[in-house]
Scaffold this active site. Sequence first.
Site, short mmCIF file in Angstrom:
data_model
loop_
_atom_site.label_atom_id
_atom_site.label_comp_id
_atom_site.label_asym_id
_atom_site.label_seq_id
_atom_site.Cartn_x
_atom_site.Cartn_y
_atom_site.Cartn_z
N LEU A 16 0.81 -1.21 0.00
CA LEU A 16 0.00 0.00 0.00
C LEU A 16 0.84 1.26 0.00
CD1 LEU A 16 -2.62 -1.11 2.69
CD2 LEU A 16 -2.85 -1.23 0.19
N GLY A 19 8.15 3.34 2.79
CA GLY A 19 8.98 4.38 3.38
C GLY A 19 10.34 3.83 3.76
N ALA A 22 9.47 1.93 7.25
CA ALA A 22 8.33 1.02 7.36
C ALA A 22 7.59 0.93 6.04
CB ALA A 22 7.38 1.48 8.46
N LYS A 39 1.86 -3.26 8.94
CA LYS A 39 2.86 -2.18 8.91
C LYS A 39 4.16 -2.78 9.43
CE LYS A 39 3.86 2.54 10.37
NZ LYS A 39 3.40 3.74 11.12
N ASP A 133 1.12 14.27 13.10
CA ASP A 133 1.17 13.91 11.68
C ASP A 133 -0.25 13.78 11.12
OD1 ASP A 133 2.28 13.35 9.25
OD2 ASP A 133 2.87 11.30 9.74
#
Length: 451
Positions: A16, A19, A22, A39, A133
Amino acid sequence: MATEPHFDGCELGAKLRSGPAADWYSARQRSLGRRVVIKALSPNVSPDSPFASPLRREAQLLARLRHKNIVQLYDFVENARSMWLVLEHVDGLSLDELLKRPQRLSVPTALAITSQLVLALSYVHEHGVVHRDVQPKNIWISKDGEVKLANFFLAQERAAPIPPELLEADSGFDTPSYLSPEQLLSETTDARSDLFSVGVVLYEMLSGQRPFDASDTRTTTQRIRHEPAPALSRIAPDVPPNVERIVVRALQKLPADRFHDANEMLKILDQVQASFGNAAWEQRLKEELFAQVAQANDEVERSFKTTEPESAIVRAILVFGACLLALVMGAGLIQRSARVGERNEAPRTPTLELMPPNAGQLSCVVRPWAHVFVDGQMVETTPFAHPIPLSPGTHYLRFEHPNAAAERRTIQIEPGQKLLVEVDMPLPLKQLPAEPDLLQAPKSDGGVPSP
């Protein structure tokens, strides 16, 4: 070829998001047959690395935060090679995906989404946590209109005032658009910083654009710190004045001029929503989201591997056809390469593209420092602030320090991926590392990949 990740008890679907620290995957738990989101720590980051600690901290936070508007943690797994979170799958879309679709959100729908988001933040703030965030890609909306706040990777607790490391692409810090002025200045943040980000999100939902965006990051940050947002009444004339006043107050530069806390903002939102009729906006929200979410779910469902016999036969036929085509094309390419080789006495030295199409990005953390070679070419000396753009595919890295043996890595970059590589240079004991001489950086070795 990169090895497909494996997560015990889960059938993997599509990736999906990616980074440097992660990656996110859609998945299905085999034992319960339910959809989940994985994740996971990036394969390039060791579980004992400092860059892994925010993921562990996120799991600990989510284990304590239980709210209908926060993505639920099902499990946390850590072993010698990796760690991952098993998270609730939201049967819907992220707000980021929703905003990219052609249909414009109505004012009541934008208010309904914002109210649930602020309700989640009220709960988070009461538990001594600042999210830090809040942005559309971390806000999920189900087809039933339920909003879920996700990604607590950068969350900060009052009991632990030192914030976690900021890593691009795991957070909003790859774009400053949603950050409060105090975050940009690295000042202490509190609940009102999250409310500033909520104001940016609400402005974007109402107008279709972010209030402070500019052509470059520096100008964007300057606008956030010093300029008021363009008036919504000019960009979106259908927005009522009482709704615009909510946005204006949330986007004040000084925290003291914003809403005192999430509960105060939620009270004002409820009053404005009442003017639209509560039943009306709830139904409108479901109607607007259902069709878009259903279409997205069909696309995601197709990403899971099927084990039906008919599908296996079709795949076998396609693979056989592809192999046959590859053999024919390969023979032609070999003949063509032979003719080209006869005309050229020596091969040309490959050069690293400065901005290749569909570029990925490489960030390097080297202790204490090193000259960084990519595919044989010297490109940077650490530490450096901006990632190195790389074309998709395999690349060969070499790290050189005058007092250490060279370290080599082979990486695989996917289109748009942001990759982090950590390296410790083996310096001799009792020897102080020399400072990098940027003027005497080693020369390129001619572009020959070093495996």
